[in-house]
Motif scaffolding. Structure first.
Motif, PDB file in Angstrom:
ATOM      1  N   TRP A  46       0.828  -1.189   0.000  1.00 44.77           N
ATOM      2  CA  TRP A  46       0.000   0.000   0.000  1.00 44.77           C
ATOM      3  C   TRP A  46       0.865   1.243   0.000  1.00 44.77           C
ATOM      4  O   TRP A  46       2.072   1.172   0.189  1.00 44.77           O
ATOM      5  CB  TRP A  46      -0.963   0.009   1.165  1.00 44.77           C
ATOM      6  CG  TRP A  46      -0.340  -0.110   2.544  1.00 44.77           C
ATOM      7  CD1 TRP A  46       0.785   0.506   3.015  1.00 44.77           C
ATOM      8  CD2 TRP A  46      -0.835  -0.893   3.626  1.00 44.77           C
ATOM      9  NE1 TRP A  46       1.016   0.157   4.318  1.00 44.77           N
ATOM     10  CE2 TRP A  46       0.036  -0.694   4.723  1.00 44.77           C
ATOM     11  CE3 TRP A  46      -1.939  -1.712   3.798  1.00 44.77           C
ATOM     12  CZ2 TRP A  46      -0.165  -1.304   5.951  1.00 44.77           C
ATOM     13  CZ3 TRP A  46      -2.137  -2.316   5.024  1.00 44.77           C
ATOM     14  CH2 TRP A  46      -1.256  -2.120   6.086  1.00 44.77           C
ATOM     15  N   GLN A  47       0.222   2.378  -0.212  1.00 45.56           N
ATOM     16  CA  GLN A  47       0.918   3.659  -0.173  1.00 45.56           C
ATOM     17  C   GLN A  47       0.303   4.499   0.939  1.00 45.56           C
ATOM     18  O   GLN A  47      -0.902   4.445   1.187  1.00 45.56           O
ATOM     19  CB  GLN A  47       0.794   4.374  -1.514  1.00 45.56           C
ATOM     20  CG  GLN A  47       1.487   3.619  -2.630  1.00 45.56           C
ATOM     21  CD  GLN A  47       1.350   4.324  -3.963  1.00 45.56           C
ATOM     22  OE1 GLN A  47       0.316   4.862  -4.298  1.00 45.56           O
ATOM     23  NE2 GLN A  47       2.425   4.316  -4.733  1.00 45.56           N
ATOM     24  N   ILE A  48       1.159   5.281   1.592  1.00 38.19           N
ATOM     25  CA  ILE A  48       0.731   6.094   2.724  1.00 38.19           C
ATOM     26  C   ILE A  48       0.509   7.529   2.265  1.00 38.19           C
ATOM     27  O   ILE A  48       1.321   8.089   1.530  1.00 38.19           O
ATOM     28  CB  ILE A  48       1.790   6.058   3.847  1.00 38.19           C
ATOM     29  CG1 ILE A  48       1.956   4.628   4.374  1.00 38.19           C
ATOM     30  CG2 ILE A  48       1.420   7.014   4.986  1.00 38.19           C
ATOM     31  CD1 ILE A  48       3.121   4.456   5.331  1.00 38.19           C
TER      32      ILE A  48
ATOM     33  N   LEU B  94       6.944   6.988  10.468  1.00 32.22           N
ATOM     34  CA  LEU B  94       6.181   6.055   9.639  1.00 32.22           C
ATOM     35  C   LEU B  94       7.088   4.947   9.109  1.00 32.22           C
ATOM     36  O   LEU B  94       8.284   5.171   8.898  1.00 32.22           O
ATOM     37  CB  LEU B  94       5.532   6.801   8.461  1.00 32.22           C
ATOM     38  CG  LEU B  94       4.412   7.769   8.813  1.00 32.22           C
ATOM     39  CD1 LEU B  94       4.059   8.634   7.616  1.00 32.22           C
ATOM     40  CD2 LEU B  94       3.186   7.015   9.323  1.00 32.22           C
ATOM     41  N   PRO B  95       6.546   3.761   8.855  1.00 28.28           N
ATOM     42  CA  PRO B  95       7.380   2.662   8.362  1.00 28.28           C
ATOM     43  C   PRO B  95       7.921   2.897   6.949  1.00 28.28           C
ATOM     44  O   PRO B  95       8.888   2.265   6.549  1.00 28.28           O
ATOM     45  CB  PRO B  95       6.445   1.451   8.395  1.00 28.28           C
ATOM     46  CG  PRO B  95       5.075   2.014   8.450  1.00 28.28           C
ATOM     47  CD  PRO B  95       5.179   3.355   9.093  1.00 28.28           C
ATOM     48  N   GLU B  96       7.309   3.793   6.203  1.00 24.28           N
ATOM     49  CA  GLU B  96       7.802   4.180   4.879  1.00 24.28           C
ATOM     50  C   GLU B  96       7.349   5.609   4.593  1.00 24.28           C
ATOM     51  O   GLU B  96       6.433   6.117   5.219  1.00 24.28           O
ATOM     52  CB  GLU B  96       7.301   3.232   3.796  1.00 24.28           C
ATOM     53  CG  GLU B  96       5.793   3.189   3.671  1.00 24.28           C
ATOM     54  CD  GLU B  96       5.321   2.106   2.731  1.00 24.28           C
ATOM     55  OE1 GLU B  96       4.884   2.468   1.622  1.00 24.28           O
ATOM     56  OE2 GLU B  96       5.387   0.935   3.104  1.00 24.28           O
ATOM     57  N   GLN B  97       8.011   6.247   3.661  1.00 18.70           N
ATOM     58  CA  GLN B  97       7.698   7.629   3.328  1.00 18.70           C
ATOM     59  C   GLN B  97       6.328   7.724   2.652  1.00 18.70           C
ATOM     60  O   GLN B  97       5.993   6.885   1.825  1.00 18.70           O
ATOM     61  CB  GLN B  97       8.757   8.209   2.389  1.00 18.70           C
ATOM     62  CG  GLN B  97      10.050   8.568   3.099  1.00 18.70           C
ATOM     63  CD  GLN B  97       9.850   9.682   4.104  1.00 18.70           C
ATOM     64  OE1 GLN B  97       9.782   9.445   5.286  1.00 18.70           O
ATOM     65  NE2 GLN B  97       9.743  10.882   3.639  1.00 18.70           N
TER      66      GLN B  97
ATOM     67  N   HIS C  27      -5.034   0.008  -1.105  1.00 17.63           N
ATOM     68  CA  HIS C  27      -4.074   0.740  -1.939  1.00 17.63           C
ATOM     69  C   HIS C  27      -3.481   1.938  -1.198  1.00 17.63           C
ATOM     70  O   HIS C  27      -2.291   2.183  -1.271  1.00 17.63           O
ATOM     71  CB  HIS C  27      -4.749   1.199  -3.227  1.00 17.63           C
ATOM     72  CG  HIS C  27      -3.793   1.709  -4.248  1.00 17.63           C
ATOM     73  ND1 HIS C  27      -3.011   0.870  -5.009  1.00 17.63           N
ATOM     74  CD2 HIS C  27      -3.459   2.968  -4.613  1.00 17.63           C
ATOM     75  CE1 HIS C  27      -2.243   1.596  -5.808  1.00 17.63           C
ATOM     76  NE2 HIS C  27      -2.495   2.866  -5.584  1.00 17.63           N
ATOM     77  N   TYR C  28      -4.325   2.696  -0.491  1.00 17.74           N
ATOM     78  CA  TYR C  28      -3.867   3.863   0.263  1.00 17.74           C
ATOM     79  C   TYR C  28      -4.250   3.734   1.728  1.00 17.74           C
ATOM     80  O   TYR C  28      -5.353   3.309   2.055  1.00 17.74           O
ATOM     81  CB  TYR C  28      -4.516   5.149  -0.258  1.00 17.74           C
ATOM     82  CG  TYR C  28      -4.069   5.558  -1.633  1.00 17.74           C
ATOM     83  CD1 TYR C  28      -2.772   6.026  -1.850  1.00 17.74           C
ATOM     84  CD2 TYR C  28      -4.929   5.501  -2.717  1.00 17.74           C
ATOM     85  CE1 TYR C  28      -2.353   6.421  -3.109  1.00 17.74           C
ATOM     86  CE2 TYR C  28      -4.519   5.898  -3.978  1.00 17.74           C
ATOM     87  CZ  TYR C  28      -3.242   6.356  -4.169  1.00 17.74           C
ATOM     88  OH  TYR C  28      -2.829   6.734  -5.420  1.00 17.74           O
TER      89      TYR C  28
ATOM     90  N   LYS D  29     -16.429   4.403  -2.886  1.00 14.02           N
ATOM     91  CA  LYS D  29     -16.948   3.193  -2.252  1.00 14.02           C
ATOM     92  C   LYS D  29     -15.944   2.049  -2.306  1.00 14.02           C
ATOM     93  O   LYS D  29     -16.190   0.973  -1.797  1.00 14.02           O
ATOM     94  CB  LYS D  29     -18.256   2.783  -2.926  1.00 14.02           C
ATOM     95  CG  LYS D  29     -19.342   3.814  -2.742  1.00 14.02           C
ATOM     96  CD  LYS D  29     -20.572   3.451  -3.516  1.00 14.02           C
ATOM     97  CE  LYS D  29     -21.603   4.575  -3.400  1.00 14.02           C
ATOM     98  NZ  LYS D  29     -22.766   4.354  -4.222  1.00 14.02           N
ATOM     99  N   SER D  30     -14.823   2.319  -2.907  1.00 11.68           N
ATOM    100  CA  SER D  30     -13.784   1.294  -3.045  1.00 11.68           C
ATOM    101  C   SER D  30     -13.296   0.855  -1.675  1.00 11.68           C
ATOM    102  O   SER D  30     -13.137   1.652  -0.768  1.00 11.68           O
ATOM    103  CB  SER D  30     -12.618   1.872  -3.846  1.00 11.68           C
ATOM    104  OG  SER D  30     -11.524   1.029  -3.764  1.00 11.68           O
ATOM    105  N   ALA D  31     -13.036  -0.435  -1.553  1.00 12.44           N
ATOM    106  CA  ALA D  31     -12.534  -0.987  -0.289  1.00 12.44           C
ATOM    107  C   ALA D  31     -11.025  -0.872  -0.180  1.00 12.44           C
ATOM    108  O   ALA D  31     -10.434  -1.439   0.708  1.00 12.44           O
ATOM    109  CB  ALA D  31     -12.949  -2.443  -0.163  1.00 12.44           C
ATOM    110  N   ASN D  32     -10.386  -0.117  -1.074  1.00  7.60           N
ATOM    111  CA  ASN D  32      -8.924  -0.094  -1.036  1.00  7.60           C
ATOM    112  C   ASN D  32      -8.341   1.217  -0.515  1.00  7.60           C
ATOM    113  O   ASN D  32      -7.186   1.498  -0.726  1.00  7.60           O
ATOM    114  CB  ASN D  32      -8.341  -0.468  -2.398  1.00  7.60           C
ATOM    115  CG  ASN D  32      -8.800   0.443  -3.509  1.00  7.60           C
ATOM    116  OD1 ASN D  32      -9.458   1.440  -3.253  1.00  7.60           O
ATOM    117  ND2 ASN D  32      -8.464   0.102  -4.723  1.00  7.60           N
ATOM    118  N   ILE D  33      -9.142   2.000   0.191  1.00  3.59           N
ATOM    119  CA  ILE D  33      -8.664   3.208   0.872  1.00  3.59           C
ATOM    120  C   ILE D  33      -9.097   3.099   2.329  1.00  3.59           C
ATOM    121  O   ILE D  33     -10.252   2.843   2.615  1.00  3.59           O
ATOM    122  CB  ILE D  33      -9.260   4.483   0.240  1.00  3.59           C
ATOM    123  CG1 ILE D  33      -8.886   4.566  -1.233  1.00  3.59           C
ATOM    124  CG2 ILE D  33      -8.790   5.722   1.004  1.00  3.59           C
ATOM    125  CD1 ILE D  33      -9.625   5.648  -1.993  1.00  3.59           C
TER     126      ILE D  33
END
Length: 196
Positions: free
Chosen positions: A85-87, A100-103, A134-135, A156-160
């Motif tokens: 995923w991206q932060i 944070l574990p990644e930028q 994803h995010y 409505k996406s389940a990826n945020i």
């Protein structure tokens, strides 16, 4: 539904000719996939995984209007090792961002324009419907997150999803885990009392 530890499924021979769907936590997809590969080699032909596990299942059962997807600091730490995923940070200072574990892929200041800027960013970015998460949106604290959740209408996406409790809760969890590691194997400062 049966509850069987992953390492014991191969012993359940009665499942070999049945449709079997493995449902993990959602943050253990690598172990689930490895188990499926192993079981297929052992003769299980109809074995599958629910992508996203119980986390995705629970979110699908909730009304979309009530859904504000969140993950715990523990899920954030463990999931980041297996889920790509991206932060996105919102209102974090430099020290908090470095924890944070990644930028973050994008950083937003916490201002009156944050909501419109974040909505514009999310509309421009394509999110893959097949991706579990994803995010991950990371705010400073629980209060800021609740305020933002009321104002930001995510797709409505389940990826945020949001990091529950924000960076403050994550830092607290990491510190708690560090303390446990540092004190593992050491004797207690005072004796315990056991009454039988």
């Amino acid at each position: 539904m049966l509850t069987i530890p992953l390492n014991q499924i191969s012993e359940a021979r009665f499942l070999m000719d049945k449709n079997v769907i493995l449902v993990g936590s959602g943050f253990d997809q690598i172990q689930i996939n490895q188990t499926i590969n192993y079981l297929r080699k052992k003769g299980f032909k109809r074995i599958f995984a629910l992508t996203g596990g119980i986390y995705a299942w629970d979110n699908q059962q909730k009304s979309v209007s009530l859904r504000q997807q969140e993950i715990s600091p523990e899920e954030f730490l463990s999931g980041g090792k297996t889920i790509h995923w991206q932060i996105i940070s919102i209102g974090l200072n430099t020290k908090q961002v470095s924890a944070l574990p990644e930028q973050p892929v994008k950083q937003f200041a916490f201002t009156q324009n944050t909501v419109s800027e974040l909505n514009q960013f999310m509309q421009k970015k394509f999110t893959n419907k097949d991706t579990f998460i994803h995010y991950v949106l990371v705010g400073a604290n629980e209060q800021d997150i609740k305020l933002l959740q009321q104002q930001i209408k995510l797709s409505k996406s389940a990826n945020i999803t949001w990091l529950r409790g924000g960076i403050i809760a994550y830092q607290h969890y990491v510190q708690q885990q560090t303390n446990l590691i540092n004190h593992t194997g050491k004797s207690l400062y005072r004796s315990c009392r056991l009454n039988i």
